[in-house]
Enzyme design. Structure first.
Site, PDB file in Angstrom:
ATOM      1  N   THR A  61       2.312 -62.290  21.452  1.00  0.00           N
ATOM      2  CA  THR A  61       3.236 -63.042  20.595  1.00  0.00           C
ATOM      3  C   THR A  61       2.938 -64.524  20.578  1.00  0.00           C
ATOM      4  O   THR A  61       3.066 -65.192  19.551  1.00  0.00           O
ATOM      5  CB  THR A  61       4.687 -62.808  21.093  1.00  0.00           C
ATOM      6  OG1 THR A  61       5.005 -61.438  20.878  1.00  0.00           O
ATOM      7  CG2 THR A  61       5.690 -63.667  20.368  1.00  0.00           C
ATOM      8  N   ASP A 106      -2.202 -57.271  20.100  1.00  0.00           N
ATOM      9  CA  ASP A 106      -0.888 -57.021  20.694  1.00  0.00           C
ATOM     10  C   ASP A 106      -1.168 -56.404  22.066  1.00  0.00           C
ATOM     11  O   ASP A 106      -2.034 -55.517  22.186  1.00  0.00           O
ATOM     12  CB  ASP A 106      -0.138 -56.022  19.799  1.00  0.00           C
ATOM     13  CG  ASP A 106       1.285 -55.791  20.262  1.00  0.00           C
ATOM     14  OD1 ASP A 106       2.198 -56.104  19.489  1.00  0.00           O
ATOM     15  OD2 ASP A 106       1.483 -55.282  21.386  1.00  0.00           O
ATOM     16  N   SER A 107      -0.463 -56.828  23.078  1.00  0.00           N
ATOM     17  CA  SER A 107      -0.858 -56.374  24.426  1.00  0.00           C
ATOM     18  C   SER A 107      -0.548 -54.905  24.680  1.00  0.00           C
ATOM     19  O   SER A 107      -0.969 -54.360  25.698  1.00  0.00           O
ATOM     20  CB  SER A 107      -0.277 -57.263  25.519  1.00  0.00           C
ATOM     21  OG  SER A 107       1.057 -56.957  25.792  1.00  0.00           O
ATOM     22  N   THR A 133       7.569 -58.318  37.206  1.00  0.00           N
ATOM     23  CA  THR A 133       7.818 -57.238  36.251  1.00  0.00           C
ATOM     24  C   THR A 133       8.582 -57.818  35.066  1.00  0.00           C
ATOM     25  O   THR A 133       9.453 -58.664  35.265  1.00  0.00           O
ATOM     26  CB  THR A 133       8.725 -56.184  36.948  1.00  0.00           C
ATOM     27  OG1 THR A 133       7.968 -55.578  37.983  1.00  0.00           O
ATOM     28  CG2 THR A 133       9.237 -55.122  36.021  1.00  0.00           C
ATOM     29  N   CYS A 157      13.588 -47.782  42.415  1.00  0.00           N
ATOM     30  CA  CYS A 157      14.405 -49.007  42.477  1.00  0.00           C
ATOM     31  C   CYS A 157      13.491 -50.228  42.436  1.00  0.00           C
ATOM     32  O   CYS A 157      12.375 -50.198  42.943  1.00  0.00           O
ATOM     33  CB  CYS A 157      15.211 -49.056  43.772  1.00  0.00           C
ATOM     34  SG  CYS A 157      16.364 -47.685  43.923  1.00  0.00           S
TER      35      CYS A 157
HETATM   36  N1  ASP Z   1       4.027 -57.136  21.511  1.00  0.00           N
HETATM   37  C1  ASP Z   1       3.749 -58.429  22.067  1.00  0.00           C
HETATM   38  C2  ASP Z   1       2.575 -58.281  23.023  1.00  0.00           C
HETATM   39  O1  ASP Z   1       2.739 -57.823  24.117  1.00  0.00           O
HETATM   40  C3  ASP Z   1       4.929 -58.950  22.790  1.00  0.00           C
HETATM   41  C4  ASP Z   1       4.799 -60.317  23.379  1.00  0.00           C
HETATM   42  O2  ASP Z   1       3.754 -60.891  23.540  1.00  0.00           O
HETATM   43  O3  ASP Z   1       5.875 -60.880  23.720  1.00  0.00           O
HETATM   44  O4  ASP Z   1       1.476 -58.605  22.668  1.00  0.00           O
END
Ligand code: ASP
Length: 337
Positions: free
Chosen positions: A18, A61-62, A164, A274
């Site tokens: 993003t 996109d990751s 995380t 958890c």
């Molecule tokens: N879908 C995006 C990604 O992981 C989300 C982000 O970067 O916030 O590339």
């Protein structure tokens, strides 16, 4: 120029996400291919903080990020260790903590800061974007004297293999549940004393990972035969997520399945579902039965750290006993032992 005034040389590796995306007008979706070329113009302060080089790795996109991309990032950093004082990786947030964890196992004793960051809102969306601050402050931290793979997000610097993504909404999207922050950005950047410093060891790069690992979160009623069928299809190692302190039932033959897999050379890492605390297989009869059958405790590893450590261990160690030995060690700050 005195040593004090020395300008840090920072390499920003661009790996998509993003942070550099743009909004497609027709679909309204965020897509790769946005602000890469104007990045330094959006954040002019970057060049006041350090001398910056941009390096393109991938623009995706990751959710499309693969273990081979992790290796490419680790290798790109390794090859440039002599040329820069620190590294920033700009990355999508969806799988950022997997990449960051993997980097901590692939790149050992780099002796320099590697700070992975991203944003919830693209840099190009000027209203309310967190991209500017995240990239700028990640760079500020990359200029400091520490030697860890870290994640900077919001105002927190966290150990890479301890964090995380827990929020799809907040600008503080990441948490390090079982280890305190390495630092914080406030009026000035503050590093905590437990942040690792360079020990002057020779850097090492691992470039092999076993991708055929699988995560199985136990839900009430889940039969363990499913795990056997996955092994029959070529899975080489499991991260089994038990309930509470890592318990799996004994009304189903989990211990027998774990034993059978181990005999086939397939390790089962048993961690807790958890996020705070970890597995304690000695606490209940059910956990003890799994441990006696050969389950390897995931201790307080995050899911991301357990998966990437297992991928690394399967590709670089010989046999289940050797994998178990590595899971009994703290090799990159990932576990509290
Ligand atoms: N879908 C995006 C990604 O992981 C989300 C982000 O970067 O916030 O590339």
């Amino acid at each position: 120029m005195s040593a004090k005034d020395k300008v840090s040389r920072i390499c920003i590796l661009l790996a998509g996400g993003t942070i550099t995306m743009r909004r497609d007008v027709a679909s309204g979706a965020l897509v790769p291919g946005g602000s890469r070329d104007v990045l330094l113009r959006y954040i002019p302060e970057l060049s006041e903080v350090a001398s910056i080089d941009l390096l393109d790795i991938v623009d995706i996109d990751s959710s499309n990020m693969l273990p081979s991309n992790w290796v490419a990032i680790a290798q790109a950093i390794y090859e440039r260790l002599d040329d820069f004082d620190g590294f920033v990786v700009a990355h999508g947030t969806d799988t950022l903590s997997f990449t960051a964890s993997a980097l901590s196992f692939l790149l050992r004793d780099a002796g320099k800061p590697v700070v992975v960051t991203g944003s919830q809102v693209p840099l190009g969306e000027t209203t309310g974007t967190d991209a500017r601050n995240n990239l700028l402050f990640a760079t500020v931290f990359a200029c400091l004297d520490f030697a860890e793979v870290a994640v900077f997000f919001g105002s927190d610097l966290m150990r890479a293999n301890r964090c995380t993504k827990y929020s799809q909404f907040d600008f503080h999207a990441y948490r390090s549940f079982n280890f305190p922050q390495l630092g914080r950005m406030g009026l000035y950047p503050r590093l905590e004393p437990w942040c690792a410093k360079s020990e002057g060891k020779a850097p090492m790069l691992y470039s092999r990972l076993e991708e055929n690992v699988f995560v199985v979160p136990y839900i009430p009623g889940l039969q363990p035969e499913l795990i056997v069928s996955l092994a029959d299809q070529g899975i080489k190692g499991f991260v089994l997520e038990g309930v509470g302190p890592g318990n799996v039932p004994t009304v189903f033959p989990y211990p027998e399945v774990i034993r059978g897999l181990r005999d086939r050379g397939i390790p089962v890492i048993l961690r807790s579902q958890c996020q705070v605390g970890g597995s304690d297989l000695a606490m209940y009869e059910t956990g003890q039965a799994a441990a006696a059958a050969g389950a390897i405790s995931g201790l307080d590893l995050t899911r991301e750290a357990a998966v990437t450590k297992l991928m690394w261990a399967l590709a670089n160690c010989e046999g289940v006993d050797a994998v178990e030995e590595e899971f009994g060690k703290n090799i990159a700050g990932e576990v509290s032992i």
